[in-house]
Design a protein around this motif. Structure first.
Motif, PDB file in Angstrom:
ATOM      1  N   ASN A 126      -8.610  -8.408   4.880  1.00 41.22           N
ATOM      2  CA  ASN A 126      -8.316  -9.818   5.146  1.00 41.22           C
ATOM      3  C   ASN A 126      -6.903 -10.202   4.683  1.00 41.22           C
ATOM      4  OD1 ASN A 126      -8.938  -9.676   2.423  1.00 41.22           O
ATOM      5  ND2 ASN A 126     -10.169 -11.543   2.394  1.00 41.22           N
ATOM      6  N   TYR A 127      -6.006  -9.249   4.778  1.00 42.54           N
ATOM      7  CA  TYR A 127      -4.559  -9.456   4.716  1.00 42.54           C
ATOM      8  C   TYR A 127      -4.032  -9.997   3.382  1.00 42.54           C
ATOM      9  CZ  TYR A 127      -0.007  -9.620   7.012  1.00 42.54           C
ATOM     10  OH  TYR A 127       1.288  -9.378   7.378  1.00 42.54           O
ATOM     11  N   LEU A 128      -4.656  -9.601   2.309  1.00 47.47           N
ATOM     12  CA  LEU A 128      -4.089  -9.873   0.993  1.00 47.47           C
ATOM     13  C   LEU A 128      -3.208  -8.708   0.583  1.00 47.47           C
ATOM     14  CD1 LEU A 128      -7.118 -11.421  -0.892  1.00 47.47           C
ATOM     15  CD2 LEU A 128      -4.981 -12.576  -0.294  1.00 47.47           C
ATOM     16  N   ARG A 129      -2.019  -9.009   0.108  1.00 47.61           N
ATOM     17  CA  ARG A 129      -1.088  -7.974  -0.322  1.00 47.61           C
ATOM     18  C   ARG A 129      -1.445  -7.529  -1.735  1.00 47.61           C
ATOM     19  NH1 ARG A 129       5.150  -6.993   0.361  1.00 47.61           N
ATOM     20  NH2 ARG A 129       5.718  -6.260  -1.701  1.00 47.61           N
ATOM     21  N   VAL A 130      -1.601  -6.216  -1.893  1.00 43.36           N
ATOM     22  CA  VAL A 130      -1.983  -5.624  -3.172  1.00 43.36           C
ATOM     23  C   VAL A 130      -0.905  -4.644  -3.615  1.00 43.36           C
ATOM     24  CG1 VAL A 130      -3.689  -4.181  -4.362  1.00 43.36           C
ATOM     25  CG2 VAL A 130      -4.436  -5.874  -2.666  1.00 43.36           C
ATOM     26  N   GLU A 131      -0.475  -4.755  -4.880  1.00 43.19           N
ATOM     27  CA  GLU A 131       0.516  -3.822  -5.435  1.00 43.19           C
ATOM     28  C   GLU A 131      -0.155  -2.882  -6.431  1.00 43.19           C
ATOM     29  OE1 GLU A 131       3.776  -5.889  -7.179  1.00 43.19           O
ATOM     30  OE2 GLU A 131       4.718  -6.352  -5.252  1.00 43.19           O
ATOM     31  N   ARG A 132       0.406  -1.687  -6.563  1.00 43.06           N
ATOM     32  CA  ARG A 132      -0.064  -0.722  -7.561  1.00 43.06           C
ATOM     33  C   ARG A 132       1.070   0.262  -7.834  1.00 43.06           C
ATOM     34  NH1 ARG A 132      -3.988   3.733  -6.729  1.00 43.06           N
ATOM     35  NH2 ARG A 132      -2.410   4.716  -8.033  1.00 43.06           N
ATOM     36  N   PRO A 133       0.986   1.028  -8.920  1.00 44.60           N
ATOM     37  CA  PRO A 133       2.028   2.034  -9.178  1.00 44.60           C
ATOM     38  C   PRO A 133       2.126   3.010  -8.014  1.00 44.60           C
ATOM     39  CG  PRO A 133       0.697   1.696 -11.132  1.00 44.60           C
ATOM     40  CD  PRO A 133       0.025   0.934 -10.034  1.00 44.60           C
ATOM     41  N   PHE A 134       3.339   3.433  -7.704  1.00 45.95           N
ATOM     42  CA  PHE A 134       3.566   4.304  -6.550  1.00 45.95           C
ATOM     43  C   PHE A 134       2.809   5.619  -6.699  1.00 45.95           C
ATOM     44  CE2 PHE A 134       5.903   7.460  -4.046  1.00 45.95           C
ATOM     45  CZ  PHE A 134       5.983   6.792  -2.826  1.00 45.95           C
ATOM     46  N   ASP A 135       2.138   6.006  -5.631  1.00 43.24           N
ATOM     47  CA  ASP A 135       1.379   7.260  -5.590  1.00 43.24           C
ATOM     48  C   ASP A 135       1.532   7.832  -4.186  1.00 43.24           C
ATOM     49  OD1 ASP A 135      -0.422   9.347  -5.509  1.00 43.24           O
ATOM     50  OD2 ASP A 135      -2.121   8.193  -6.289  1.00 43.24           O
ATOM     51  N   LYS A 136       2.362   8.832  -4.045  1.00 44.44           N
ATOM     52  CA  LYS A 136       2.663   9.401  -2.734  1.00 44.44           C
ATOM     53  C   LYS A 136       1.415   9.882  -2.006  1.00 44.44           C
ATOM     54  CE  LYS A 136       5.662  12.855  -0.537  1.00 44.44           C
ATOM     55  NZ  LYS A 136       6.664  13.935  -0.784  1.00 44.44           N
ATOM     56  N   SER A 137       0.390  10.298  -2.740  1.00 48.73           N
ATOM     57  CA  SER A 137      -0.792  10.911  -2.128  1.00 48.73           C
ATOM     58  C   SER A 137      -1.638   9.918  -1.332  1.00 48.73           C
ATOM     59  CB  SER A 137      -1.668  11.565  -3.207  1.00 48.73           C
ATOM     60  OG  SER A 137      -2.255  10.589  -4.047  1.00 48.73           O
ATOM     61  N   ILE A 138      -1.440   8.609  -1.553  1.00 45.05           N
ATOM     62  CA  ILE A 138      -2.287   7.643  -0.839  1.00 45.05           C
ATOM     63  C   ILE A 138      -1.511   6.879   0.235  1.00 45.05           C
ATOM     64  CG2 ILE A 138      -3.871   7.371  -2.773  1.00 45.05           C
ATOM     65  CD1 ILE A 138      -2.527   4.684  -3.351  1.00 45.05           C
ATOM     66  N   ILE A 139      -0.280   7.293   0.530  1.00 41.74           N
ATOM     67  CA  ILE A 139       0.476   6.646   1.605  1.00 41.74           C
ATOM     68  C   ILE A 139      -0.258   6.837   2.936  1.00 41.74           C
ATOM     69  CG2 ILE A 139       2.598   6.733   2.973  1.00 41.74           C
ATOM     70  CD1 ILE A 139       4.077   7.525   0.434  1.00 41.74           C
ATOM     71  N   GLY A 140      -0.463   5.742   3.650  1.00 41.88           N
ATOM     72  CA  GLY A 140      -1.130   5.814   4.948  1.00 41.88           C
ATOM     73  C   GLY A 140      -2.628   6.010   4.861  1.00 41.88           C
ATOM     74  N   LYS A 141      -3.186   5.884   3.660  1.00 38.08           N
ATOM     75  CA  LYS A 141      -4.625   6.052   3.486  1.00 38.08           C
ATOM     76  C   LYS A 141      -5.270   4.733   3.081  1.00 38.08           C
ATOM     77  CE  LYS A 141      -4.337  10.939   2.202  1.00 38.08           C
ATOM     78  NZ  LYS A 141      -4.637  11.950   1.158  1.00 38.08           N
ATOM     79  N   ILE A 142      -6.529   4.569   3.441  1.00 35.53           N
ATOM     80  CA  ILE A 142      -7.281   3.377   3.077  1.00 35.53           C
ATOM     81  C   ILE A 142      -8.064   3.689   1.818  1.00 35.53           C
ATOM     82  CG2 ILE A 142      -9.084   1.783   3.803  1.00 35.53           C
ATOM     83  CD1 ILE A 142      -8.200   2.313   6.701  1.00 35.53           C
ATOM     84  N   VAL A 143      -7.782   2.910   0.768  1.00 33.30           N
ATOM     85  CA  VAL A 143      -8.338   3.171  -0.550  1.00 33.30           C
ATOM     86  C   VAL A 143      -9.097   1.921  -1.039  1.00 33.30           C
ATOM     87  CG1 VAL A 143      -7.813   3.806  -2.938  1.00 33.30           C
ATOM     88  CG2 VAL A 143      -6.413   4.714  -1.061  1.00 33.30           C
ATOM     89  N   GLU A 144     -10.257   2.108  -1.593  1.00 31.72           N
ATOM     90  CA  GLU A 144     -10.988   0.973  -2.156  1.00 31.72           C
ATOM     91  C   GLU A 144     -10.473   0.665  -3.554  1.00 31.72           C
ATOM     92  OE1 GLU A 144     -15.390  -0.295  -1.495  1.00 31.72           O
ATOM     93  OE2 GLU A 144     -15.384   0.925  -3.327  1.00 31.72           O
ATOM     94  N   VAL A 145     -10.147  -0.592  -3.787  1.00 31.26           N
ATOM     95  CA  VAL A 145      -9.609  -1.010  -5.091  1.00 31.26           C
ATOM     96  C   VAL A 145     -10.313  -2.277  -5.537  1.00 31.26           C
ATOM     97  CG1 VAL A 145      -7.328  -0.047  -4.536  1.00 31.26           C
ATOM     98  CG2 VAL A 145      -7.795  -2.468  -4.092  1.00 31.26           C
ATOM     99  N   ASN A 146     -10.164  -2.573  -6.823  1.00 29.55           N
ATOM    100  CA  ASN A 146     -10.592  -3.868  -7.359  1.00 29.55           C
ATOM    101  C   ASN A 146      -9.389  -4.799  -7.338  1.00 29.55           C
ATOM    102  OD1 ASN A 146     -13.339  -3.309  -8.109  1.00 29.55           O
ATOM    103  ND2 ASN A 146     -12.537  -2.044  -9.774  1.00 29.55           N
ATOM    104  N   ILE A 147      -9.537  -5.943  -6.695  1.00 29.94           N
ATOM    105  CA  ILE A 147      -8.420  -6.887  -6.596  1.00 29.94           C
ATOM    106  C   ILE A 147      -8.283  -7.655  -7.911  1.00 29.94           C
ATOM    107  CG2 ILE A 147      -7.519  -8.896  -5.379  1.00 29.94           C
ATOM    108  CD1 ILE A 147      -8.791  -7.968  -2.899  1.00 29.94           C
TER     109      ILE A 147
END
Length: 421
Positions: free
Chosen positions: A400-421
């Motif tokens: 639903n188009y909320l922008r989420v930031e996290r420390p850079f991790d090359k391994s998850i670029i282009g991947k859909i990851v479940e996170v706690n907002i």
């Protein structure tokens, strides 16, 4: 040695999709894409003309590029090129202007070279074909053009003059483009067009049929509808989206005004009450009672200072937006555009009044977005992370188009990851 080309795009996501289509064709012909610099052989500038400010921005960009590389050719396309080709040809350094009728042949003209080439359609109603396009500049998301042109002729808008009547390529061809996107490893597609929900005018197909066909394309995991008129977002479409599809709870819907008198003067095809009912229907279909007002992201377009808009009319718009409670507002002070009926309407609103109204709506937008973000805090969400790195951080967007930031991790670029907002 390959020739070097630099692309510069202004305006809507539709323009970005079309620029990417030019870039792929020129790359196939051996051209190297580079940033702007003194050694560039060709600049391609894709322009916008939604406001006078957009025209000015295009002119300034062209002049900067010519100053940077005086020997480079400059090709200009897009809506400004269609509406004011002679004005653009008068700018020093411009070699080619391609309006709506010249898009399909633009790349051939660029490859063939020669100065003074001029591809322009003086009558957009003569344009039979649409120019297929999808963007490929990002590893995570692509903008897929599904429709072009508009038959609505709102009194403030130059888009029908710049892009012609509503038209589209068949579903089968769009699905093939989606398959090409998936083959690039891109997992999210944003459907874009001038009047996206009006798809089917050329092919006799339906927008719902297009959505259903795209939903079946392997490899694409998420779809967004970039913008859709409220009268074209039907209950059948909403119920199908809610049935378990790849289409996300994110809608960009133009309101333009929350006052029926202003909407009628604009020649919009709904009333304020109909708009409010449509937002309520979307929430009823796509949100549970516990999620009401928090799951679906609504971005809403609003024009302030349309000719004849009184203080009372504006207050009606403001009150409607407070009731509807979207997540974000796209605010546009009315811009007088030559060739449109609104340009000669009485009651033109002072710029200072437009500015004050826009500032009030911007404050409202900031508050609404903060409230929407807070309402989603603490929830689990699926985020598609992008490759951009800034200050050691990467970012992505929830369904639903909320922008989420996290420390850079090359391994998850282009991947859909479940996170706690």
């Amino acid at each position: 040695m390959s020739k070097k080309v630099s692309y510069h795009t202004l305006g809507c996501k539709l323009n970005y999709a079309e620029t990417s289509a030019y870039a792929r064709q020129l790359a196939a012909a051996g051209w190297e894409e580079v940033p702007a610099g003194p050694d560039v052989d060709l600049f391609v500038v894709n322009t916008c003309s939604v406001t006078e400010h957009a025209d000015k921005k295009g002119r300034n960009l062209i002049r900067r590029l010519h100053k940077l590389a005086p020997g480079a050719r400059i090709a200009v396309t897009g809506c400004y090129a269609q509406l004011k080709p002679q004005e653009i040809l008068g700018i020093e350094g411009v070699d080619l202007v391609a309006g709506a009728g010249g898009k399909n042949g633009l790349v051939r003209q660029l490859i063939d070279g020669g100065n003074g080439a001029y591809g322009y359609s003086c009558d957009v109603d003569d344009i039979e074909a649409t120019f297929p396009a999808w963007s490929s500049g990002e590893r995570t998301r692509s903008f897929l053009k599904v429709q072009d042109g508009c038959d609505y002729h709102c009194t403030y808008c130059t888009v029908p003059l710049a892009r012609g009547r509503s038209r589209n390529i068949p579903i089968a061809e769009i699905v093939e483009q989606a398959r090409e996107i998936a083959a690039k490893g891109i997992v999210e597609v944003v459907l874009t067009g001038v009047n996206t929900g009006d798809f089917g005018k050329t092919s006799g197909e339906s927008f719902l049929g297009l959505l259903q066909a795209l939903d079946a394309v392997p490899g694409i995991e998420r779809y967004r509808i970039s913008s859709i008129e409220p009268n074209l977002l039907t209950g059948d479409i909403l119920r199908w989206i809610a049935s378990g599809t790849k289409f996300l709870p994110h809608f960009h819907i133009p309101l333009q005004a929350g006052c029926d008198r202003t909407l009628k003067a604009m020649h919009r095809r709904y009333t304020a009450g109909m708009f409010e009912d449509k937002i309520a229907l979307v929430r009823e279909v796509l949100e549970t009672p516990e999620e009401r007002g928090t799951r679906v992201f609504f971005g809403i377009d609003v024009i302030v200072g349309f000719p004849g808009e009184s203080d009372e009319d504006f207050e009606e718009t403001y009150a409607l937006l407070e009731r509807v409670h979207p997540a974000f507002l796209h605010i546009f002070p009315y811009s007088r555009r030559a060739g449109t009926p609104a340009a000669t309407m009485p009651g033109q609103v002072q710029e200072s009044v437009k500015t004050a109204r826009a500032e009030r709506l911007q404050a409202l937008s900031d508050r609404l977005h903060a409230e929407f973000t807070a309402a989603n805090s603490g929830r689990k969400a699926k985020v598609l992370f992008e490759s951009k790195l800034k200050g050691g951080k990467m970012f992505g967007y929830t369904e639903n188009y909320l922008r989420v930031e996290r420390p850079f991790d090359k391994s998850i670029i282009g991947k859909i990851v479940e996170v706690n907002i």
